[in-house]
Write a protein that holds these residues in place. Structure first.
Motif, PDB file in Angstrom:
ATOM      1  N   THR A 184       8.606 -50.955   9.323  1.00  0.00           N
ATOM      2  CA  THR A 184       9.488 -50.352  10.321  1.00  0.00           C
ATOM      3  C   THR A 184       9.739 -48.895   9.975  1.00  0.00           C
ATOM      4  O   THR A 184       9.685 -48.019  10.851  1.00  0.00           O
ATOM      5  CB  THR A 184      10.840 -51.099  10.347  1.00  0.00           C
ATOM      6  OG1 THR A 184      10.592 -52.490  10.236  1.00  0.00           O
ATOM      7  CG2 THR A 184      11.585 -50.809  11.610  1.00  0.00           C
ATOM      8  N   LYS A 185       9.949 -48.677   8.714  1.00  0.00           N
ATOM      9  CA  LYS A 185      10.186 -47.296   8.300  1.00  0.00           C
ATOM     10  C   LYS A 185       8.996 -46.424   8.655  1.00  0.00           C
ATOM     11  O   LYS A 185       9.148 -45.333   9.216  1.00  0.00           O
ATOM     12  CB  LYS A 185      10.433 -47.247   6.783  1.00  0.00           C
ATOM     13  CG  LYS A 185      11.809 -47.694   6.363  1.00  0.00           C
ATOM     14  CD  LYS A 185      11.939 -47.551   4.852  1.00  0.00           C
ATOM     15  CE  LYS A 185      13.233 -48.171   4.372  1.00  0.00           C
ATOM     16  NZ  LYS A 185      13.218 -48.435   2.928  1.00  0.00           N
ATOM     17  N   ALA A 186       7.841 -46.904   8.309  1.00  0.00           N
ATOM     18  CA  ALA A 186       6.631 -46.118   8.556  1.00  0.00           C
ATOM     19  C   ALA A 186       6.492 -45.832  10.041  1.00  0.00           C
ATOM     20  O   ALA A 186       6.185 -44.706  10.460  1.00  0.00           O
ATOM     21  CB  ALA A 186       5.407 -46.874   8.040  1.00  0.00           C
ATOM     22  N   LEU A 187       6.716 -46.851  10.832  1.00  0.00           N
ATOM     23  CA  LEU A 187       6.587 -46.676  12.283  1.00  0.00           C
ATOM     24  C   LEU A 187       7.554 -45.609  12.778  1.00  0.00           C
ATOM     25  O   LEU A 187       7.184 -44.722  13.548  1.00  0.00           O
ATOM     26  CB  LEU A 187       6.881 -47.995  13.004  1.00  0.00           C
ATOM     27  CG  LEU A 187       5.764 -49.027  13.070  1.00  0.00           C
ATOM     28  CD1 LEU A 187       6.222 -50.232  13.894  1.00  0.00           C
ATOM     29  CD2 LEU A 187       4.513 -48.422  13.691  1.00  0.00           C
ATOM     30  N   ILE A 188       8.773 -45.697  12.327  1.00  0.00           N
ATOM     31  CA  ILE A 188       9.784 -44.785  12.836  1.00  0.00           C
ATOM     32  C   ILE A 188       9.502 -43.361  12.381  1.00  0.00           C
ATOM     33  O   ILE A 188       9.603 -42.410  13.150  1.00  0.00           O
ATOM     34  CB  ILE A 188      11.188 -45.247  12.406  1.00  0.00           C
ATOM     35  CG1 ILE A 188      11.542 -46.518  13.187  1.00  0.00           C
ATOM     36  CG2 ILE A 188      12.232 -44.170  12.664  1.00  0.00           C
ATOM     37  CD1 ILE A 188      12.844 -47.146  12.798  1.00  0.00           C
ATOM     38  N   SER A 189       9.073 -43.249  11.140  1.00  0.00           N
ATOM     39  CA  SER A 189       8.835 -41.892  10.685  1.00  0.00           C
ATOM     40  C   SER A 189       7.604 -41.284  11.366  1.00  0.00           C
ATOM     41  O   SER A 189       7.449 -40.070  11.420  1.00  0.00           O
ATOM     42  CB  SER A 189       8.678 -41.859   9.162  1.00  0.00           C
ATOM     43  OG  SER A 189       7.465 -42.500   8.827  1.00  0.00           O
ATOM     44  N   ALA A 190       6.734 -42.149  11.866  1.00  0.00           N
ATOM     45  CA  ALA A 190       5.541 -41.630  12.533  1.00  0.00           C
ATOM     46  C   ALA A 190       5.854 -41.110  13.928  1.00  0.00           C
ATOM     47  O   ALA A 190       5.064 -40.370  14.517  1.00  0.00           O
ATOM     48  CB  ALA A 190       4.483 -42.714  12.616  1.00  0.00           C
ATOM     49  N   VAL A 191       6.978 -41.495  14.474  1.00  0.00           N
ATOM     50  CA  VAL A 191       7.307 -41.014  15.812  1.00  0.00           C
ATOM     51  C   VAL A 191       7.561 -39.517  15.729  1.00  0.00           C
ATOM     52  O   VAL A 191       8.383 -39.064  14.957  1.00  0.00           O
ATOM     53  CB  VAL A 191       8.573 -41.724  16.351  1.00  0.00           C
ATOM     54  CG1 VAL A 191       8.947 -41.171  17.705  1.00  0.00           C
ATOM     55  CG2 VAL A 191       8.341 -43.209  16.422  1.00  0.00           C
ATOM     56  N   PRO A 192       6.800 -38.751  16.511  1.00  0.00           N
ATOM     57  CA  PRO A 192       6.952 -37.310  16.387  1.00  0.00           C
ATOM     58  C   PRO A 192       8.335 -36.868  16.844  1.00  0.00           C
ATOM     59  O   PRO A 192       8.897 -37.423  17.783  1.00  0.00           O
ATOM     60  CB  PRO A 192       5.864 -36.752  17.292  1.00  0.00           C
ATOM     61  CG  PRO A 192       5.466 -37.870  18.173  1.00  0.00           C
ATOM     62  CD  PRO A 192       5.817 -39.133  17.499  1.00  0.00           C
ATOM     63  N   SER A 193       8.812 -35.889  16.177  1.00  0.00           N
ATOM     64  CA  SER A 193      10.134 -35.381  16.516  1.00  0.00           C
ATOM     65  C   SER A 193      10.043 -34.439  17.700  1.00  0.00           C
ATOM     66  O   SER A 193       9.020 -33.798  17.932  1.00  0.00           O
ATOM     67  CB  SER A 193      10.718 -34.636  15.315  1.00  0.00           C
ATOM     68  OG  SER A 193      11.717 -33.760  15.754  1.00  0.00           O
ATOM     69  N   LEU A 194      11.100 -34.360  18.451  1.00  0.00           N
ATOM     70  CA  LEU A 194      11.089 -33.493  19.621  1.00  0.00           C
ATOM     71  C   LEU A 194      11.404 -32.047  19.240  1.00  0.00           C
ATOM     72  O   LEU A 194      11.198 -31.132  20.020  1.00  0.00           O
ATOM     73  CB  LEU A 194      12.107 -34.018  20.642  1.00  0.00           C
ATOM     74  CG  LEU A 194      11.964 -33.525  22.072  1.00  0.00           C
ATOM     75  CD1 LEU A 194      10.574 -33.819  22.591  1.00  0.00           C
ATOM     76  CD2 LEU A 194      12.996 -34.200  22.950  1.00  0.00           C
ATOM     77  N   SER A 195      11.879 -31.886  18.020  1.00  0.00           N
ATOM     78  CA  SER A 195      12.181 -30.504  17.648  1.00  0.00           C
ATOM     79  C   SER A 195      10.886 -29.794  17.248  1.00  0.00           C
ATOM     80  O   SER A 195      10.129 -30.301  16.439  1.00  0.00           O
ATOM     81  CB  SER A 195      13.176 -30.489  16.494  1.00  0.00           C
ATOM     82  OG  SER A 195      12.731 -31.375  15.490  1.00  0.00           O
ATOM     83  N   PRO A 196      10.646 -28.650  17.852  1.00  0.00           N
ATOM     84  CA  PRO A 196       9.352 -27.999  17.652  1.00  0.00           C
ATOM     85  C   PRO A 196       9.149 -27.554  16.218  1.00  0.00           C
ATOM     86  O   PRO A 196      10.115 -27.337  15.477  1.00  0.00           O
ATOM     87  CB  PRO A 196       9.437 -26.793  18.584  1.00  0.00           C
ATOM     88  CG  PRO A 196      10.783 -26.776  19.160  1.00  0.00           C
ATOM     89  CD  PRO A 196      11.552 -27.949  18.745  1.00  0.00           C
ATOM     90  N   ARG A 197       7.918 -27.417  15.841  1.00  0.00           N
ATOM     91  CA  ARG A 197       7.572 -27.014  14.489  1.00  0.00           C
ATOM     92  C   ARG A 197       7.943 -25.555  14.287  1.00  0.00           C
ATOM     93  O   ARG A 197       8.141 -24.812  15.251  1.00  0.00           O
ATOM     94  CB  ARG A 197       6.101 -27.216  14.248  1.00  0.00           C
ATOM     95  CG  ARG A 197       5.249 -26.382  15.178  1.00  0.00           C
ATOM     96  CD  ARG A 197       3.849 -26.808  15.093  1.00  0.00           C
ATOM     97  NE  ARG A 197       3.055 -25.852  14.327  1.00  0.00           N
ATOM     98  CZ  ARG A 197       1.862 -26.139  13.872  1.00  0.00           C
ATOM     99  NH1 ARG A 197       1.357 -27.343  14.036  1.00  0.00           N
ATOM    100  NH2 ARG A 197       1.170 -25.245  13.246  1.00  0.00           N
ATOM    101  N   LYS A 198       7.907 -25.225  13.078  1.00  0.00           N
ATOM    102  CA  LYS A 198       8.224 -23.842  12.776  1.00  0.00           C
ATOM    103  C   LYS A 198       7.168 -22.938  13.399  1.00  0.00           C
ATOM    104  O   LYS A 198       5.979 -23.163  13.262  1.00  0.00           O
ATOM    105  CB  LYS A 198       8.241 -23.650  11.255  1.00  0.00           C
ATOM    106  CG  LYS A 198       9.651 -23.366  10.727  1.00  0.00           C
ATOM    107  CD  LYS A 198       9.549 -22.872   9.306  1.00  0.00           C
ATOM    108  CE  LYS A 198       9.443 -24.042   8.375  1.00  0.00           C
ATOM    109  NZ  LYS A 198       8.916 -23.887   7.088  1.00  0.00           N
ATOM    110  N   ALA A 199       7.634 -21.941  14.092  1.00  0.00           N
ATOM    111  CA  ALA A 199       6.686 -21.028  14.695  1.00  0.00           C
ATOM    112  C   ALA A 199       6.056 -20.181  13.607  1.00  0.00           C
ATOM    113  O   ALA A 199       6.724 -19.783  12.666  1.00  0.00           O
ATOM    114  CB  ALA A 199       7.405 -20.143  15.703  1.00  0.00           C
ATOM    115  N   LYS A 200       4.756 -19.960  13.771  1.00  0.00           N
ATOM    116  CA  LYS A 200       4.154 -19.068  12.782  1.00  0.00           C
ATOM    117  C   LYS A 200       3.754 -17.795  13.498  1.00  0.00           C
ATOM    118  O   LYS A 200       3.693 -17.758  14.744  1.00  0.00           O
ATOM    119  CB  LYS A 200       2.972 -19.757  12.121  1.00  0.00           C
ATOM    120  CG  LYS A 200       1.751 -19.852  12.951  1.00  0.00           C
ATOM    121  CD  LYS A 200       0.656 -20.600  12.256  1.00  0.00           C
ATOM    122  CE  LYS A 200      -0.460 -20.728  13.265  1.00  0.00           C
ATOM    123  NZ  LYS A 200      -1.524 -21.578  12.903  1.00  0.00           N
TER     124      LYS A 200
END
Lengths: 277, 328, 553, 528
Positions: C253-269
């Motif tokens: 369950t942990k693995a599954l949940i952590s695999a869900v991509p977050s909606l907060s955008p990645r750091k802009a480079k």
């Protein structure tokens, strides 16, 4: 391959069909050993019934051995079926592949041509071709091929139409692969299963057409075939049933077996359709 | 656009599309026939016993066979456009009269065969699919395979022996009782009795084909998702089979029936020959060997037109069965 | 106290011999109460769908059968009741909706008659009453013009409309239990949000117990009361939604949940100013039917791309986001010259490649490559993996040995075993196949990579691996990437900039961070608000990041 | 011998009259087989077999011929010939009407002979070549004026050979394309009613027939059934009652003969004398050398062919002429015609002629064309292929359709040997000369000298044979002819065909006449 065989052998009647075809092929291959003489040879007393005068399956009106005819005729009938089918499949693939792959006007023109050949009453057209080309094993093969290819063309076109938009084909485009290579190496191998299935059924149909042509007196007079035997024996069906019954049964069994194998192939190649769930 | 006017437009379009196909068929056969050795005059002279070369030349001139091929073809095509199929060299009659005479028996045989083959094919296929892997399925499957694999003429001859000679139920051949010349209702009954054996013989092959197809099609449809939906809705298996699956399963069979019509007209040659049925197939066969060019071309023209019309009808039926297909 | 509707105890479903395991599910216990939503979560092959089917008595018998346990519905054991009783229950007491409304509806029957059947087979009503009730139902599920929909056939409706019709059908007799088997997976996000809301609303009205099957934790967060997580036929964790989502116990369950991509955008480079690809005013139209003899101009037309303009800068990942029919895939195919453009310019290194002839284009093929969506359709099943990868370089004229060497290198780069080289694609899982597809696209050493929904066909846990791989490769090989997706969460994870497309037009383009923070176009706003589980995930991800940082420190 | 024969005839006559004494029953429909379907019904343009089966029931001739060859008055009641044989006066029957009601007159006779038969009939120009003028002093008298005497003309007045046709329906039209062809109007015992293509031709009783009380039958219907097995079945089922010219295959006839209700006869073909044979190309190809042709003739087992292919019906050929010409003392048995074949002798002949066998036992290769008139001839070809193989000639069979075959053999001469059959007809002049005479090498004309055999010595003999009035001298001439042909063998005769008529025994009075199936059926009746 092993997978395929496992799936195939689950269909028992298909295995039976394969065994029968194998036996027929074996019979054709060993014809010169089983009956080491010209099947047209006048071998004994005319119209001997089966089991008499040394004729296993009787003799015909000229005293030719029916059994020898069946054994030697197997070669011809199978060969006609196979060659005619190969030719038809070749033409069908050519038309279907080009039409399906390129689409547009090429497709339009090729499919019109196909439609023409599908609209002509096929058996009459086959008769016409044999009559014009003069009855011989070649003209029979040509006639059968000419009337059978449109089905293959339509099938191949459909397959090409759906496969050409598959992503693996598009991937090949992005690699800059040539059209010919994409058609032959990428798409064609993927529509072989339905072609094999339809091809196996076409062999059966070709054997039936050959017998029909022979029935109408359009077979090759120099080559022993089951159709020839039936044509030669049909007027004496009432007096000497064995003359055309045994070749008829040979056709029946062979066509049946080829059909069983065709269905087996279909089941094994398209496992989705196998059973009701 | 209303549905009926859509269908009308569709029919018109398809018929127009059929014209180049028919023309192509006529032209192909015209040249093929001219490739053959000998012409109608040779045959007529051969049959008549003897004829001098001068007389034969005169006949050729009369038939227009002395003209160069392109001229002959243009003359023929011009006449066809005027709906004139020309004159049969051999029968000394207008081709259209000859063909119309033979058209009705052909149509009768075809229609009854299609009805029998498609009807029973669907029925047997349905039964086999419903009783999958039971003895009924096995019997139907074996029956279909055997009738499919048996040469047509063999079946025909056996039918005559059993049902005409031994049982005496049906006449051996022909379309009417030639001694009686029935009128009215009696004639209809008479023709019906004569129709039985040829229809059964011709339809057996196609019956087998449709049976197998229907069975496979039913099985395929049973595996579709909407069947699960229907079960989840609590419908009876009866309803699922006869309303949901059947209609979907019919589609490929209907398509196949359309494709087979061309083969059916041609394939009837053997049945017509065995049962002396006065159809177009035998006429074509005879006219080929008599090099009766106009007649044979006329038959090809008519039967191709027939195939096109039947295909059209099949397509319309298909569009009625399948709302996804629009006639356009 | 809510009444218990369903009680599954110790359920085993046996698979036929020769399957990859003996039991599809083992030892499953489950309860469902009135008005409650129970989500069953799991990846493909977890046995969640078969569990649902078993409740309806819809297992594909005789090959797959319940071998142990009971399914008690209102004190009746469904595994033991007669067929006739089962039939009575189906549709009236327990009903079901499916993932693919297109195939789940009979294509040749009108919606009206498919609804009508339910009444005919369960209750005694006059035809007029049935008709009236059906129209009401369609109205209830917010379908416009119910009378017209009654007469319509499934293919005439949109995906969302079809699913609404399915729901109407399922709720026709106010069943006590509604089983929803991934009902929104095939739908666009905005439609998905609407359907989820509809199910919620209907549940309230009818007090139905909903058994909701899904693979998407976002959906779970939005809809579930309780959650049950399944893996390989076994229930690994269950409990109230908050507990499971925020404090998963089981590692899976942990693995599954952590695999869900977050909606907060990645750091802009920092984005380079160097343009590697320019798309200017590109238009593309698809034609419909043709004239009488198949010649002449097409008569019906669909505008797939309208005046699309965008640039790709060196080293960046540009997301192209949109729902089905937005033209995003058409754009990708036009750029890589799988389709011809009608007008406009696509320029690489100063050359307008969309006007090149096929032959001339061949030389440009190694500049730009593509990764496809469907890992099953994108590999030729008849060709060995090694050859699939090597055939690009060979086509481009590199000798065979060199190409094979490169293929072997790539196989290890994308994280596959060296033995893979001589195997056929069907021997690999979806994620592995996608790696092969990536290796193929890299074999030509492209500068630009177009990724067309590369993870949408994959399970979540695999998704993140592939996304990581793409990111690594982009760094390693200094690629510029166009990433096409319908999933804003994924876009947030991988894209530096993104373009939002609707009806063939780019409606908004900008830095990912900026768009997420301050969407301008109403459509973008809609899209963002429709993302399932957004409230949970944004909070949860913060928490997770925190724990991560903690453990690191 | 002669007396016994006459006695036999008397007995038959008595039997016939005893049948006649039993009242013929009027009424009923006779269905008979017409095989194949005729191309048209214009018997004045074509002598095609199936036309002959139908049209003599509708059109009549001036005379008919009985079994003894005596002339039986039909449309002509009598004739008178002038002493120099150059004027023949016919007295025509009165009160004869065409089926459309118009009277039959001498004008019809004059028109038929001069405008129709002499111009468009295949044999008419020959039969009536000496007729220069016909006078019609009144409606019932026709006077033929001949340039030279032509006794053979008097054998050509049968309904089949020279049908009388109505002038009022042909005059002023192109005779070959007149609509009369398919809507015949005659004077005969039956009227044409309809022709259903592919099914039947229906003829109904002519109520106004000039012979009071005739015909007995109400209707006769000619049916077309393309398949031989089905024809037999129809015969067995009583759906047809009469089948001539081997419409029922011999193998079935042999079987049906055993039944009480079906009879089989070989009568009714005495006028045609059919002979099966092989034509050789004597100009080019492998058979230029007569020695090979003699060897082939020697090798063939004619008895075997008759027994296996025609089920015993037929007589082995023993010379270039049919044994039926024994009656006129023209036939003489010749060497090189062994009944059961002598392969050893044939091999010896070829060895002697210097044609050595190669390692495979093959002396030469050749193609044998087969007349495309049915399965029996294919069997003959297959047999010949085998027997020629025995003497070292490897044969390939070729079976083409009628027009191709006619073109190949009679126009292109593109053949090596060809199985065929010819009607030798009542006299060698009519049926045999056309095979051998140099003047019969006529490219493009069917059924003549396609061997292109040319021998001045033989030409002279044939010429004298056709003019020689003295029977004994004629015998000698033809003996010489046969000797030459037995040596040169441009054509190898195989056997004399015997055509079969199969009939239902209910049918009386329709068989046993000289014209057989080409008769009028006016005295046929059905016995229940």
């Amino acid at each position: 391959m092993r997978d395929f065989w496992n799936r195939y052998k689950r269909n028992r009647s298909a295995v039976f069909g394969l065994v029968v075809i194998f036996l027929v092929i074996l019979m054709a291959a060993t014809a010169d050993l089983l009956y080491a003489f010209d099947p047209f040879r006048l071998a004994g007393k005319p119209l001997s019934s089966p089991g008499t005068n040394g004729f296993l399956l009787g003799s015909d009106s000229l005293g030719r051995d029916v059994a020898a005819g069946i054994v030697h005729g197997a070669k011809t009938s199978l060969l006609i079926g196979l060659v005619a089918t190969l030719v038809a499949v070749f033409i069908g693939i050519l038309f279907g592949a080009l039409a399906g792959y390129y689409g547009g006007q090429i497709d339009n023109i090729l499919m019109r041509v196909t439609e023409v050949f599908q609209t002509i009453p096929s058996f009459i057209f086959a008769i016409l071709l044999v009559a014009i080309l003069k009855p011989s094993i070649y003209s029979v093969v040509i006639a059968i091929s000419v009337v059978s290819w449109p089905g293959v063309a339509r099938l191949v076109r459909g397959e090409f139409l759906s496969l050409k938009n598959r992503e693996f084909v598009q991937a090949c485009h992005t690699l800059g692969m040539s059209d010919l290579r994409i058609m032959l190496r990428e798409i064609l191998p993927n529509c072989l299963s339905p072609i094999i299935v339809i091809g196996s059924l076409m062999i059966a149909t070709a054997i039936l057409i050959e017998s029909g042509l022979s029935f109408l007196g359009l077979g090759d007079p120099n080559i022993m075939s089951w159709g020839f035997q039936i044509g030669a024996g049909r007027t004496m069906l009432r007096s000497a049933w064995w003359v055309c019954t045994f070749p008829g049964v040979a056709i029946l069994i062979t066509v049946l077996a080829i059909n069983l194998v065709g269905e087996g192939l279909n089941d094994a190649l398209n496992p989705r359709l196998r059973e009701r769930n | 656009m209303t549905r009926s006017s859509k269908i009308f437009k569709f029919v018109l379009k398809r018929l127009l599309q059929g014209i180049p196909i028919i023309l192509a068929i006529v032209i192909i056969n015209f040249f093929l026939l001219n490739l053959a050795d000998g012409d109608a005059v040779d045959v007529l002279a051969g049959e008549a016993g003897s004829a001098t070369p001068e007389y034969m030349a005169e006949l050729r001139a009369k038939f227009g066979l002395d003209q160069p091929l392109p001229v002959q073809l243009m003359v023929y095509l011009k006449n066809v456009v005027m709906l004139d199929l020309g004159y049969s060299f051999r029968h000394d009659m207008p081709v259209s009269e000859l063909i119309v005479d033979r058209f009705w028996p052909t149509a009768l045989l075809m229609v009854s065969t299609i009805i029998l083959a498609v009807g029973f094919g669907i029925l047997l296929g349905l039964l086999a699919a419903m009783r999958l892997n039971t003895w009924k399925d096995a019997v139907i499957t074996v029956f279909a395979l055997i009738t499919y694999a048996t040469p047509l003429f063999w079946v025909g001859l056996m039918m005559i022996v059993v049902f005409s000679l031994n049982l005496g139920w049906f006449p051996t051949s022909g379309m009417e009782n030639v001694a009686a010349f029935y009128e009215g209702w009696d004639r209809v009954k008479d023709i019906a009795v004569h129709l039985v054996l040829p229809t059964i013989t011709l339809s057996l092959f196609y019956l087998a084909l449709y049976t197998r197809m229907m069975r496979a099609s039913m099985l395929e449809q049973y595996g579709q998702d909407y069947v699960i939906t229907a079960r989840a809705k609590g419908l009876t298996e009866r309803r699922i089979t006869f309303v949901h699956v059947l209609r979907n399963a019919l589609l490929p069979v209907v398509t196949m029936a359309g494709v087979q019509v061309g083969a059916l007209i041609g394939g009837s040659v053997i049945v017509e020959s065995v049962f002396a049925w006065p159809g177009l197939g035998m006429l074509a066969f005879e006219s080929l060997f008599a090099r009766d060019l106009n007649l044979l071309l006329g038959i090809f023209l008519l039967s191709s037109a027939l195939v096109i019309v039947v295909n059209l009808i099949v397509d319309i039926i298909y569009s009625l069965l399948d709302p996804r297909i629009e006639v356009s | 106290m809510k009444q218990k509707l369903l009680d599954i105890a110790d359920l085993y479903i046996e698979l036929p011999k020769g399957a990859d395991r003996q039991y599809a599910i083992q030892k499953v216990n489950l309860e469902l109460k009135q008005g409650e939503t129970l989500c069953v979560v799991g990846e493909s092959g977890s046995g969640k769908s078969l569990t649902a089917r078993a409740i309806m008595g819809l297992l594909p018998q005789p090959h797959v059968r319940v071998s142990n346990g009971e399914i008690i519905f209102n004190s009746e054991d469904i595994t033991k009741v007669s067929y006739e009783r089962l039939r009575e229950l189906r549709g009236s007491e327990i009903s079901m909706i499916f993932q693919e409304p297109m195939t789940a509806l009979n294509p040749v029957m009108s919606i009206g008659s498919q609804i009508d059947e339910i009444f005919r087979y369960h209750v005694d009503m006059s035809k007029a009453d049935r008709q009236k009730r059906a129209v009401e139902l369609l109205d209830d599920v917010n379908l416009p013009n119910p009378e017209q929909i009654m007469r319509a056939y499934p293919h005439e409706l949109s995906g969302g409309q079809r699913q609404r019709a399915m729901i109407a059908m399922a709720l026709a007799l106010k069943p006590q239990i509604l089983i929803a088997d991934e009902p929104t997976t095939a739908l666009d996000v905005t439609t998905q949000a609407q359907i989820l809301k509809l199910i919620k609303d209907m549940q309230k009205v009818y007090n139905t117990g909903v058994l909701f099957i899904t693979h998407d934790f976002g959906v779970v967060a939005d809809i579930a009361d309780r959650v049950m997580v399944m893996q390989h036929g076994i229930v690994v964790e269950s409990g109230p939604v908050k507990q499971v989502l925020n404090n998963p116990k089981h590692p899976y369950t942990k693995a599954l949940i952590s695999a869900v991509p977050s909606l907060s955008p990645r750091k802009a480079k920092t984005i380079s100013k160097e343009k590697v690809l320019e798309v200017q005013n590109v238009c593309k139209t698809f034609g419909g039917g043709r004239g009488l003899f198949g010649f002449g101009r097409p008569s019906r037309q669909v505008e797939a791309l309208k005046d699309v303009t965008l640039d790709l800068y060196n080293g960046e990942t540009l997301g192209v986001v949109g729902e089905s029919g937005s033209g995003k895939s058409t754009l990708a195919r036009c750029i890589i010259r799988l389709m011809d453009t009608d007008s406009g310019a696509i320029t690489i290194e100063g050359t307008q490649i969309n006007m090149l002839k096929r032959k001339a284009m061949r030389a440009w093929r190694n500049k730009i490559q593509m990764v496809f969506q469907d890992p099953f359709a994108s590999l030729n099943p008849r060709i060995k993996v090694g050859d699939i990868i090597a055939q690009g370089p060979i086509t481009q004229g590199i000798n065979r040995e060199e190409a094979i060497k490169r293929a072997r290198e790539l196989i290890s780069i994308v994280g596959l075993d060296d033995k893979s080289f001589d195997r056929y694609p069907h021997e690999f899982s979806g994620g592995q196949r996608q790696r092969i597809g990536i290796a193929r696209s890299l074999a030509l050493k492209p500068e630009i990579l177009i990724a067309d929904e590369p993870v949408s066909a994959l399970d979540v846990s695999i998704q993140s691996q592939i996304l990581d791989l793409l990111d690594d490769i982009r760094e390693q090989m200094k690629l510029s990437m166009i990433f096409i997706t319908h999933d804003l969460r994924v876009a947030a994870q991988v894209c530096d900039r993104m373009a939002v497309m609707q009806y063939g037009e780019v409606v908004e383009i900008g830095k990912t961070k900026d768009i997420f923070a301050k969407p301008q176009h109403p459509y973008t706003i809609d899209l963002l608000s429709a993302v399932p589980g957004k409230d949970w995930k944004s909070s949860a991800s913060k928490k997770l990041t925190k724990t991560k940082t903690k453990s690191k420190s | 011998m002669n007396n016994i024969f006459k006695g036999f005839l008397v007995a038959i006559a008595l039997m016939m009259s005893s049948f006649a004494a039993k009242a013929q029953e009027a009424g009923g429909t006779l269905a008979f087989l017409v095989q194949p379907e005729p191309p048209t019904l214009a018997s004045y343009v074509s002598t095609s077999g199936p036309i002959g089966l139908v049209m003599p029931k509708v059109y009549e001739g001036l005379f008919d011929y009985d079994n003894d060859g005596k002339m039986v008055p039909m449309l002509a009641e009598s004739y008178e010939m002038s002493a120099d044989g150059k004027t023949v006066t016919f007295k025509l029957r009165k009160n004869v009407r065409w089926h459309d009601g118009k009277p039959f007159t001498s004008a019809d006779v004059k028109f038929t002979i001069l405008e129709v038969l002499k111009k468009v009939h295949p044999r008419g120009p020959n039969s009536f070549r000496e007729v220069s003028r016909i006078d019609t002093p009144d409606d019932h008298t026709a006077i033929f004026h001949l340039d030279n005497p032509a006794p053979y003309m008097m054998r050509s007045f049968s309904a089949y050979e020279s049908p009388m046709v109505p002038m009022h329906l042909l005059e002023g039209q192109d005779v070959k394309s007149a609509s009369l062809a398919n809507n015949p109007v005659g004077t005969g015992p039956f009227k044409f009613v309809e022709w259903k293509k592919g099914q039947y031709i229906r003829l109904d009783k002519n109520e106004d027939y000039w012979q009071e009380g005739l015909p007995y039958l109400d209707r006769i219907v000619g049916r077309f059934i393309p398949d031989a097995s089905t024809r037999t079945a129809a015969m067995e089922n009583g759906e047809v009652m009469y089948a001539a010219y081997n419409a029922i295959p011999n193998i079935d006839a042999v079987r049906l003969k055993e039944r009480d209700d079906i009879g089989v006869t070989t009568d009714g073909y005495s006028m045609i004398n059919p002979m099966a044979l092989i034509e050789f190309n004597t100009i080019e190809g492998p058979f230029v050398d007569p020695a090979i042709r003699r060897a082939i003739s020697t090798a063939i087992d004619r008895r075997f062919m008759i027994d296996t292919i025609f089920f015993g019906y037929g007589k082995p050929a023993t010379s270039a002429l049919s044994s039926n010409f024994k009656a006129t003392n023209l036939h003489a048995a010749m060497p090189n015609y062994p009944e059961t074949g002598d392969v050893a002798a044939a091999n010896a002949m070829l060895d002697a002629a210097g044609y050595a066998k190669d390692a495979n036992g093959v002396r030469m290769r050749a193609v044998l064309d087969i007349i495309p008139y049915g399965e029996d001839w294919r069997r003959a070809g297959e047999y010949l292929k085998q027997v020629m193989g025995d003497i070292g000639i490897e044969v390939e069979l070729r079976y083409e359709d009628v027009p191709t075959w006619l073109k190949r053999v009679y126009h292109n001469y593109d053949f090596e040997m060809n199985i065929n059959y010819f009607y030798q007809l009542p006299d060698p002049v009519l049926g045999v000369h056309r095979h051998y005479g140099t003047n019969q090498i006529r490219q493009g004309t069917h059924f003549v000298n396609s061997s292109r055999y040319s021998n001045p010595e033989l030409d002279a003999l044939l010429d004298s044979g056709s003019k020689e009035p003295d029977a004994a001298k004629r015998t000698a001439t033809y003996k010489e002819v046969q000797e030459i042909l037995a040596q040169d063998m441009p054509v190898v005769n195989l056997f004399e065909l015997e055509f079969l008529t199969v009939y239902n025994t209910q049918l009386k009075g329709a068989y046993g006449s000289a014209m057989g199936a080409y008769g009028s059926f006016r005295e046929a009746w059905l016995d229940d």
